[in-house]
Design a protein around this motif. Structure first.
Motif, PDB file in Angstrom:
ATOM      1  N   PHE A 229       7.214   2.133   6.294  1.00 49.91           N
ATOM      2  CA  PHE A 229       6.173   2.771   5.481  1.00 49.91           C
ATOM      3  C   PHE A 229       5.099   3.398   6.358  1.00 49.91           C
ATOM      4  N   MET A 230       4.713   2.712   7.434  1.00 52.36           N
ATOM      5  CA  MET A 230       3.716   3.287   8.342  1.00 52.36           C
ATOM      6  C   MET A 230       4.202   4.627   8.898  1.00 52.36           C
ATOM      7  N   ASP A 231       5.500   4.804   9.029  1.00 50.86           N
ATOM      8  CA  ASP A 231       6.053   6.000   9.649  1.00 50.86           C
ATOM      9  C   ASP A 231       6.308   7.127   8.650  1.00 50.86           C
ATOM     10  N   THR A 232       6.007   6.909   7.365  1.00 46.95           N
ATOM     11  CA  THR A 232       6.169   7.988   6.391  1.00 46.95           C
ATOM     12  C   THR A 232       5.020   8.979   6.507  1.00 46.95           C
ATOM     13  N   GLY A 233       5.158  10.122   5.848  1.00 47.96           N
ATOM     14  CA  GLY A 233       4.128  11.155   5.892  1.00 47.96           C
ATOM     15  C   GLY A 233       2.805  10.684   5.306  1.00 47.96           C
ATOM     16  N   GLU A 234       1.738  11.354   5.681  1.00 47.63           N
ATOM     17  CA  GLU A 234       0.397  10.932   5.262  1.00 47.63           C
ATOM     18  C   GLU A 234       0.169  11.094   3.766  1.00 47.63           C
ATOM     19  N   VAL A 237       0.593   7.068   0.456  1.00 44.00           N
ATOM     20  CA  VAL A 237      -0.468   6.106   0.768  1.00 44.00           C
ATOM     21  C   VAL A 237      -0.252   4.749   0.101  1.00 44.00           C
ATOM     22  N   GLY A 238       0.600   4.681  -0.919  1.00 41.84           N
ATOM     23  CA  GLY A 238       0.787   3.437  -1.640  1.00 41.84           C
ATOM     24  C   GLY A 238      -0.128   3.371  -2.859  1.00 41.84           C
ATOM     25  N   PRO A 239      -0.291   2.159  -3.392  1.00 39.65           N
ATOM     26  CA  PRO A 239       0.244   0.885  -2.910  1.00 39.65           C
ATOM     27  C   PRO A 239       1.755   0.803  -3.073  1.00 39.65           C
ATOM     28  N   LEU A 240       2.377  -0.011  -2.211  1.00 43.38           N
ATOM     29  CA  LEU A 240       3.820  -0.145  -2.192  1.00 43.38           C
ATOM     30  C   LEU A 240       4.190  -1.618  -2.163  1.00 43.38           C
ATOM     31  N   ASN A 241       4.979  -2.042  -3.142  1.00 38.69           N
ATOM     32  CA  ASN A 241       5.480  -3.416  -3.147  1.00 38.69           C
ATOM     33  C   ASN A 241       6.529  -3.612  -2.061  1.00 38.69           C
ATOM     34  N   LEU A 242       6.400  -4.699  -1.302  1.00 36.73           N
ATOM     35  CA  LEU A 242       7.430  -5.102  -0.354  1.00 36.73           C
ATOM     36  C   LEU A 242       7.734  -6.580  -0.593  1.00 36.73           C
ATOM     37  N   GLY A 243       8.960  -6.865  -0.930  1.00 35.38           N
ATOM     38  CA  GLY A 243       9.368  -8.234  -1.199  1.00 35.38           C
ATOM     39  C   GLY A 243      10.818  -8.251  -1.618  1.00 35.38           C
ATOM     40  N   ASN A 244      11.342  -9.437  -1.808  1.00 30.21           N
ATOM     41  CA  ASN A 244      12.732  -9.589  -2.245  1.00 30.21           C
ATOM     42  C   ASN A 244      12.749  -9.818  -3.752  1.00 30.21           C
ATOM     43  N   PRO A 245      13.454  -8.986  -4.515  1.00 33.69           N
ATOM     44  CA  PRO A 245      13.426  -9.125  -5.972  1.00 33.69           C
ATOM     45  C   PRO A 245      14.248 -10.300  -6.507  1.00 33.69           C
ATOM     46  N   GLY A 246      14.969 -11.004  -5.637  1.00 32.47           N
ATOM     47  CA  GLY A 246      15.665 -12.201  -6.094  1.00 32.47           C
ATOM     48  C   GLY A 246      14.670 -13.237  -6.577  1.00 32.47           C
ATOM     49  N   GLU A 247      14.849 -13.771  -7.759  1.00 29.75           N
ATOM     50  CA  GLU A 247      13.863 -14.668  -8.384  1.00 29.75           C
ATOM     51  C   GLU A 247      14.445 -16.066  -8.538  1.00 29.75           C
ATOM     52  N   PHE A 248      13.702 -17.060  -8.069  1.00 32.81           N
ATOM     53  CA  PHE A 248      14.146 -18.444  -8.098  1.00 32.81           C
ATOM     54  C   PHE A 248      13.030 -19.328  -8.642  1.00 32.81           C
ATOM     55  N   THR A 249      13.410 -20.387  -9.362  1.00 30.25           N
ATOM     56  CA  THR A 249      12.398 -21.371  -9.728  1.00 30.25           C
ATOM     57  C   THR A 249      12.059 -22.197  -8.487  1.00 30.25           C
ATOM     58  N   THR A 285      11.535  -0.574  -6.634  1.00 30.65           N
ATOM     59  CA  THR A 285      12.157   0.739  -6.835  1.00 30.65           C
ATOM     60  C   THR A 285      11.523   1.785  -5.931  1.00 30.65           C
ATOM     61  N   ARG A 286      10.196   1.797  -5.875  1.00 29.37           N
ATOM     62  CA  ARG A 286       9.494   2.808  -5.087  1.00 29.37           C
ATOM     63  C   ARG A 286       9.834   2.680  -3.605  1.00 29.37           C
ATOM     64  N   ALA A 287       9.874   1.455  -3.078  1.00 32.63           N
ATOM     65  CA  ALA A 287      10.214   1.250  -1.669  1.00 32.63           C
ATOM     66  C   ALA A 287      11.649   1.685  -1.387  1.00 32.63           C
ATOM     67  N   GLY A 288      12.553   1.419  -2.339  1.00 33.70           N
ATOM     68  CA  GLY A 288      13.938   1.833  -2.156  1.00 33.70           C
ATOM     69  C   GLY A 288      14.080   3.340  -2.086  1.00 33.70           C
ATOM     70  N   GLU A 289      13.373   4.032  -2.964  1.00 31.79           N
ATOM     71  CA  GLU A 289      13.473   5.492  -3.002  1.00 31.79           C
ATOM     72  C   GLU A 289      12.795   6.137  -1.802  1.00 31.79           C
ATOM     73  N   LEU A 290      11.621   5.632  -1.420  1.00 30.20           N
ATOM     74  CA  LEU A 290      10.841   6.257  -0.349  1.00 30.20           C
ATOM     75  C   LEU A 290      11.350   5.889   1.034  1.00 30.20           C
ATOM     76  N   LEU A 291      11.725   4.630   1.229  1.00 28.86           N
ATOM     77  CA  LEU A 291      12.051   4.121   2.559  1.00 28.86           C
ATOM     78  C   LEU A 291      13.541   3.879   2.774  1.00 28.86           C
ATOM     79  N   ASP A 292      14.344   4.024   1.715  1.00 31.25           N
ATOM     80  CA  ASP A 292      15.744   3.602   1.772  1.00 31.25           C
ATOM     81  C   ASP A 292      15.797   2.153   2.265  1.00 31.25           C
ATOM     82  N   TRP A 293      14.979   1.318   1.666  1.00 25.41           N
ATOM     83  CA  TRP A 293      14.794  -0.057   2.126  1.00 25.41           C
ATOM     84  C   TRP A 293      15.103  -1.035   1.002  1.00 25.41           C
ATOM     85  N   GLN A 294      15.783  -2.086   1.356  1.00 25.82           N
ATOM     86  CA  GLN A 294      15.904  -3.246   0.498  1.00 25.82           C
ATOM     87  C   GLN A 294      16.195  -4.447   1.379  1.00 25.82           C
TER      88      GLN A 294
END
Length: 329
Positions: A229-234, A237-249, A285-294
């Motif tokens: 994300f730091m390396d994307t164009g100016e 700016v975000g905000p951008l969620n970064l985390g693992n969407p797997g959900e556990f109790t 979703t936004r991080a996946g589209e912008l950064l090709d990240w998961q």
């Protein structure tokens, strides 16, 4: 990628996330300045980097202005676990707010690009699930967690106002639960708590019913997303969620730790802390589209690596001294 020998400041650089970030930036050919007051960070976390001629360490509190010449700033400085940020809540708020002002002032002067490590706690106890960046949150502004939650929310406000008013190049990420080696062993977070208790054969403490949910991101995945994300164009700016969407109790997490450690620990219940979120899962979703990240590391693999780290510290007596004290308490 960063150009060769880009000068990068990492505040909170001796902490859990900061130390991995410093390591990754050095591997990319950056000149890294690590600033930390060691309230929750540790020199053990960066000891293996000290011989690198392009790594500098400054003992510094971000509530005080810092004068260095840099091209990039990662502002990670702030205690991130309840047991630490509630120890001195006024100082926690100052770290988020004054720290943001000081680092934004530095970025404005040096024309550096600056990234703010915000948090999923800005969503509070969410009424929307999963949490998208557009959600404004459900935060108690006067509760015992507010020093951290509202401090980070104010930091985000400052970042966007410096961007709009002064043209500072900003990036804001919202970090969801992250775990891995170098976690502070007494930070009160569930992953480190459960592993320390399981390895010691102690009862594993569940707060409330244990049915509240969290999503756990392994540290390598988080750092990868942060740098991308730091390396994307100016314009991004975000905000951008970064985390693992797997959900556990929380109960599922405890049972996984018991299984992977081979522990005979039993589960015990304590009252749920005030304002503790009942569910938490990022929409990335936004991080996946912008950064090709998961995230690539699944929970069982990440827990296995983290358990091996704490087991090594406890069995050999090397590394983070707090790990030994945690097991001896």
């Amino acid at each position: 990628m960063f150009r060769e020998k880009t000068r990068v400041l990492v505040t909170g650089g001796a902490g859990f996330l900061g130390s991995f970030l410093c390591e990754r930036l050095l591997a990319q050919g950056c000149h890294v300045i690590c600033a930390d007051n060691y309230f929750t960070g540790s020199r053990d976390n960066i000891a293996h980097l000290l011989d690198n001629p392009y790594f500098e360490v400054i003992r510094h509190d971000v509530t005080i202005p810092l004068y260095v010449e840099v091209d990039r700033i990662f502002n990670l400085a702030c205690p991130a676990s309840p047991i630490h940020y509630q120890f001195d809540p006024v100082q926690t708020t100052k770290t988020s707010v004054h720290g943001a002002i000081n680092m934004l002032g530095l970025a404005k002067r040096t024309k550096a690009r600056i990234l703010q490590a915000s948090t999923s706690e800005v969503y509070g106890d969410p009424a929307v699930h999963p949490q998208r960046e557009e959600y404004w949150g459900n935060v108690n502004p006067i509760g015992p967690r507010a020093c951290y939650d509202e401090g980070k929310r104010c930091a985000e406000t400052l970042f966007f106002d410096y961007h709009r008013q002064h043209g500072v190049a900003i990036k804001v990420i919202r970090i969801f639960n992250t775990y891995g080696p170098r976690m502070h062993p007494r930070d009160g977070r569930v992953v480190s708590n459960f592993i320390i208790q399981a390895l010691a054969g102690e009862p594993i403490t569940l707060y409330g019913s244990g049915e509240q949910t969290r999503s756990f991101c392994y540290v390598d995945d988080l750092i990868d997303g942060m740098i991308r994300f730091m390396d994307t164009g100016e314009e991004h700016v975000g905000p951008l969620n970064l985390g693992n969407p797997g959900e556990f109790t929380i109960r599922e997490l405890a049972e996984a730790v018991i299984r992977l450690t081979g522990s005979k620990s039993k589960l015990v219940h304590e009252p749920l802390p005030a304002d503790d979120p009942k569910q938490r899962r990022p929409d990335i979703t936004r991080a996946g589209e912008l950064l090709d990240w998961q995230p690539a590391v699944q929970l069982e693999e990440g827990l296995t690596r983290t358990i091996a780290y704490f087991d090594r510290l406890l069995s050999t007596g090397t590394g983070h001294a707090d790990a030994r004290r945690a097991a001896e308490r």
